[in-house]
Design an enzyme around this catalytic site. Structure first.
Site, mmCIF file in Angstrom:
data_model
loop_
_atom_site.group_PDB
_atom_site.id
_atom_site.type_symbol
_atom_site.label_atom_id
_atom_site.label_comp_id
_atom_site.label_asym_id
_atom_site.label_seq_id
_atom_site.Cartn_x
_atom_site.Cartn_y
_atom_site.Cartn_z
ATOM 1 N N GLN A 105 55.798 -2.684 -1.683
ATOM 2 C CA GLN A 105 56.987 -1.877 -1.950
ATOM 3 C C GLN A 105 58.221 -2.770 -1.897
ATOM 4 O O GLN A 105 58.393 -3.560 -0.961
ATOM 5 C CB GLN A 105 57.113 -0.767 -0.913
ATOM 6 C CG GLN A 105 58.268 0.200 -1.180
ATOM 7 C CD GLN A 105 58.428 1.230 -0.067
ATOM 8 O OE1 GLN A 105 58.913 0.901 1.007
ATOM 9 N NE2 GLN A 105 58.032 2.468 -0.326
ATOM 10 N N TYR A 178 67.239 5.353 1.239
ATOM 11 C CA TYR A 178 67.615 3.979 0.912
ATOM 12 C C TYR A 178 68.446 3.957 -0.377
ATOM 13 O O TYR A 178 68.777 5.000 -0.924
ATOM 14 C CB TYR A 178 66.364 3.108 0.848
ATOM 15 C CG TYR A 178 65.739 2.912 2.218
ATOM 16 C CD1 TYR A 178 66.309 2.037 3.136
ATOM 17 C CD2 TYR A 178 64.617 3.642 2.615
ATOM 18 C CE1 TYR A 178 65.774 1.875 4.403
ATOM 19 C CE2 TYR A 178 64.073 3.488 3.887
ATOM 20 C CZ TYR A 178 64.656 2.601 4.775
ATOM 21 O OH TYR A 178 64.133 2.457 6.027
ATOM 22 N N ARG A 226 58.226 5.573 -5.339
ATOM 23 C CA ARG A 226 58.208 6.552 -4.240
ATOM 24 C C ARG A 226 59.495 7.365 -4.298
ATOM 25 O O ARG A 226 60.593 6.805 -4.342
ATOM 26 C CB ARG A 226 58.066 5.867 -2.889
ATOM 27 C CG ARG A 226 57.846 6.880 -1.763
ATOM 28 C CD ARG A 226 57.344 6.245 -0.476
ATOM 29 N NE ARG A 226 56.201 6.998 0.036
ATOM 30 C CZ ARG A 226 55.815 7.032 1.308
ATOM 31 N NH1 ARG A 226 56.470 6.336 2.218
ATOM 32 N NH2 ARG A 226 54.780 7.733 1.679
ATOM 33 N N ARG A 324 51.007 6.774 9.529
ATOM 34 C CA ARG A 324 50.669 6.783 10.954
ATOM 35 C C ARG A 324 49.176 6.951 11.249
ATOM 36 O O ARG A 324 48.665 6.320 12.185
ATOM 37 C CB ARG A 324 51.485 7.866 11.674
ATOM 38 C CG ARG A 324 52.966 7.573 11.744
ATOM 39 C CD ARG A 324 53.755 8.786 12.255
ATOM 40 N NE ARG A 324 53.657 9.913 11.346
ATOM 41 C CZ ARG A 324 54.064 11.148 11.630
ATOM 42 N NH1 ARG A 324 54.582 11.408 12.820
ATOM 43 N NH2 ARG A 324 53.959 12.115 10.749
ATOM 44 N N CYS A 350 53.186 11.812 17.632
ATOM 45 C CA CYS A 350 54.120 11.776 18.753
ATOM 46 C C CYS A 350 55.329 10.897 18.464
ATOM 47 O O CYS A 350 56.363 11.015 19.132
ATOM 48 C CB CYS A 350 53.407 11.273 20.009
ATOM 49 S SG CYS A 350 52.766 9.597 19.888
ATOM 50 N N CYS A 354 55.227 4.101 17.151
ATOM 51 C CA CYS A 354 55.724 3.628 15.860
ATOM 52 C C CYS A 354 57.243 3.654 15.786
ATOM 53 O O CYS A 354 57.861 2.774 15.170
ATOM 54 C CB CYS A 354 55.122 4.446 14.730
ATOM 55 S SG CYS A 354 55.224 6.238 14.935
ATOM 56 N N CYS A 367 51.324 1.805 18.702
ATOM 57 C CA CYS A 367 50.801 3.159 18.544
ATOM 58 C C CYS A 367 50.231 3.679 19.847
ATOM 59 O O CYS A 367 49.543 2.950 20.570
ATOM 60 C CB CYS A 367 49.715 3.159 17.461
ATOM 61 S SG CYS A 367 48.898 4.761 17.225
ATOM 62 N N ALA A 398 43.776 8.230 30.558
ATOM 63 C CA ALA A 398 43.656 6.860 31.072
ATOM 64 C C ALA A 398 42.235 6.583 31.535
ATOM 65 O O ALA A 398 41.651 5.537 31.218
ATOM 66 C CB ALA A 398 44.645 6.639 32.216
ATOM 67 N N LYS A 434 51.829 22.003 19.771
ATOM 68 C CA LYS A 434 51.344 20.693 20.207
ATOM 69 C C LYS A 434 49.843 20.573 19.977
ATOM 70 O O LYS A 434 49.138 19.841 20.675
ATOM 71 C CB LYS A 434 51.684 20.464 21.680
ATOM 72 C CG LYS A 434 53.182 20.461 21.959
ATOM 73 C CD LYS A 434 53.505 19.920 23.325
ATOM 74 C CE LYS A 434 53.291 18.429 23.384
ATOM 75 N NZ LYS A 434 53.592 17.867 24.713
#
Length: 644
Positions: A105, A178, A226, A324, A350, A354, A367, A398, A434
């Site tokens: 891109q 942009y 795009r 993502r 979330c 990122c 991430c 964890a 969520k």
């Protein structure tokens, strides 16, 4: 072809280039290039993983086209000079060698320059974030006609460099606020010359860029563009505008349209958080596909293969462009192709790694769900030379991650969990807004269940751990109770406990004490019921301190829409029969049938401290070490499993 996802794994074509499946890596800045924009070994290694993961086409992140004002961010990839071709060739060949089609891109940042002033744009309309930081200096200079012509030429030369480097497709970035979008959108284009006003005039800049790029690369080389279906700005670009632009681009020889949405000011529509719908911008791709005959890419929160398959099967897009989800698992496509979608590490939208801990801090991309991103070799799982008996105490994110990694290294692993696997992920994923976290809960649980990890359903004691060579403590945290008179009344409970039971039995006048993430989400969840009157009380001047940028954009609007009263700079001093007594702006009693406390979490370290006291070597991870987010739990668990 995959029997489970036949549309997703059907080959397709972009111009004269065949793509082995319908999965494309969407362009996302990684911050992995060198400071001067040249290709680094980290960048190549990152894209090699994606290519080895069976992605059909990789659209390499935006590359700036000139040395003047087009560069947006630190360590952004450059394509502004012929000296960059060597590194870009290394990158393109590495992608091809691993079996994927390389695309790149090319862009000019316009008013969205993270590096700060000076900025150039269609009109002197500043990006609000930059204006907050730099004031008047952030008002972009309006491009002159001569400067426009220079930029058009810069785009053309950049496209030629991409072709010379070995890229097989080039994407022109005309989305997300942009420079090209600064011309396309009436929100940012107030020009009165032939580049402003009508749709035709606003399109002229992109038309000239596309035409010049075509002249440089030749008719047979595929160029794609795009576009934002809409920028979601008041008085901004509409879907009717974008359909017009897409049809004009098709007439000019565009090979495909990649449809996204939003700009950086409307970031939640560009990088959609979990509170917004899946496939958030697919509607725009569907609308454009009805009007053009060239392929259309559907994008935006398409996190799982079943979502992608459905979009293609229903004819809403020809290709799926994902950002993502391929950060969370670069082997997303390979796992879907081989019939193991349950092994895909899911993006939970979330925006923590990122954006908040990456791009927004000027750091390289990372991430929540993928601790190895950017460290593919350094943090790779390798067999241990000395297998051990490893105990993991606590089956939250964890603990589950630590157990799976330790097992994969060759250790014999026993996981102790007194409740059920998942820990606070159950509470965190209880609200429907969520639901993405449920995918993480399912994935982490399945990874434990698929391995020969012994799960012991009890609260581990020091005696239970005596025979183990290594112990990882992931006992999490517990809610802090409110230390005021009446804080122990029957109608007072912890917000996390209420979420665990989906707030069942809680109605009427409700006071949520604490305006952090847990308190805010609890208030939102309860506010959906019209029977409830919800008040939030927060000691600080603002709610949601230390919450993500996405959350800070989404939740205040949800609180407002659902009538939640928010009291800041206010402190609870007592709870009595009349309600909750608050001091701040004077003294006030708020009627309360229920009081939900969300003033923080405290690490549960008693077992870890007991073991340390007798000389046992333990590793403490997740909330038990320091209260944090899912990101912290998974990263600390992964690294503990790697080091044990």
């Amino acid at each position: 072809m995959s029997k489970q996802f036949p549309h997703l794994f059907t080959p397709g074509r972009i111009g004269n280039v065949e793509i082995k499946n319908r999965i494309c890596k969407a362009p996302q800045t990684s911050g992995l290039s060198h400071m001067d924009g040249s290709v680094s070994e980290r960048l190549v290694r990152y894209y090699e993983d994606l290519a080895m993961g069976e992605v059909g086409m990789i659209i390499v992140e935006y590359a700036y086209v000139d040395r003047l004002y087009s560069k947006s961010a630190s360590n952004q990839l450059g394509i502004c000079d012929d000296e960059y071709i060597v590194g870009l060739g290394w990158l393109a060949d590495s992608i091809k060698n691993a079996g994927s089609v390389p695309c790149i891109q090319i862009e000019h940042c316009g008013r969205q320059r993270f590096l700060g002033p000076p900025m150039k744009s269609a009109s002197p309309n500043p990006w609000p974030l930059m204006y907050q930081r730099y004031g008047q200096a952030a008002i972009p200079e309006e491009l002159t006609i001569a400067e426009i012509h220079d930029i058009v030429e810069a785009f053309g030369k950049a496209a030629k460099r991409a072709k010379d480097a070995g890229f097989e497709v080039v994407e022109i970035h005309g989305a997300h606020g942009y420079l090209i979008t600064n011309f396309l959108s009436p929100f940012t284009n107030q020009r009165t010359d032939w580049y402003g006003g009508s749709r035709e005039n606003r399109f002229r800049f992109l038309e000239q860029i596309f035409t010049r790029c075509k002249e440089y690369v030749g008719e047979d080389f595929p160029l794609i563009v795009r576009l934002s279906g809409t920028d979601y700005e008041p008085g901004g670009m509409t879907i009717e505008d974008t359909i017009y632009y897409a049809k004009r681009l098709e007439e000019l020889g565009c090979a495909a349209i990649d449809v996204s949405g939003g700009d950086h000011h409307q970031m939640i529509h560009q990088v959609t958080p979990m509170q917004l719908s899946q496939g958030h911008n697919v509607w725009a791709a569907e609308a454009i596909k009805k009007e053009v005959s060239i392929p259309v890419f559907a994008t935006g929160s398409i996190t799982l293969p079943e979502y992608a398959e459905e979009i293609l099967a229903e004819g809403k897009g020809d290709f799926i462009s994902m950002g993502r989800p391929l950060l969370a698992d670069p082997y997303w496509a390979k796992k879907a192709l081989e019939g193991h979608p349950e092994d895909i590490s899911p993006c939970i939208r979330c925006n923590e790694g990122c954006l908040d801990r990456g791009n927004h801090l000027g750091r390289s991309i990372n991430c929540t769900m993928n601790p190895t991103l950017g460290f593919e070799d350094a943090l790779a799982i390798r067999p241990t030379a000395t297998p051990k008996k490893v105990a993991v105490v606590g089956g939250g994110p964890a603990g589950m991650k630590a157990a799976a990694v330790a097992f994969d290294r060759g250790h014999q692993v026993t996981l102790f969990e007194k409740r059920k696997l998942g820990g606070f992920l159950h509470e965190a994923s209880a609200p429907e807004f969520k639901a993405d976290i449920r995918n993480a809960l399912k994935y982490l649980t399945v990874q434990v269940e698929k391995r020969d990890i012994k799960v012991v359903e009890k609260e581990a004691t020091a005696a239970d751990l005596e025979g183990f060579d290594a112990v990882i403590i992931a006992t999490g945290a517990a809610g802090v109770r409110l230390p005021v008179p009446g804080g122990d009344r029957a109608n007072v409970r912890l917000a996390v406990d209420a979420l665990a039971k989906d707030c069942a039995g809680i109605s009427g006048n409700i006071v949520v004490v604490g305006g952090g993430l847990i308190g805010t989400e609890t208030a939102v969840q309860l506010s959906f019921s019209k029977e409830n009157h919800v008040t939030m009380v927060e000691m600080l001047p603002k709610i949601m301190k230390d919450c993500s940028a996405s959350d800070q954009m989404v939740y205040p609007e949800m609180l407002k829409e659902n009538g939640v009263q928010v009291m800041t700079s206010s402190r609870v001093v007592e709870i009595n029969d009349q309600g909750v007594v608050v001091e701040g702006h004077g003294r006030k009693t708020i009627p309360a049938d229920h009081v939900l406390v969300a003033i923080g979490l405290a690490p549960c370290r008693s077992l870890a401290e007991e073991l340390k006291a007798v000389g046992k070597q333990v590793t403490v991870v997740g909330d038990c070490s320091k209260v944090g987010k899912i990101y912290d739990a998974i990263h600390s668990g992964y690294k503990a499993g790697l080091r044990v």
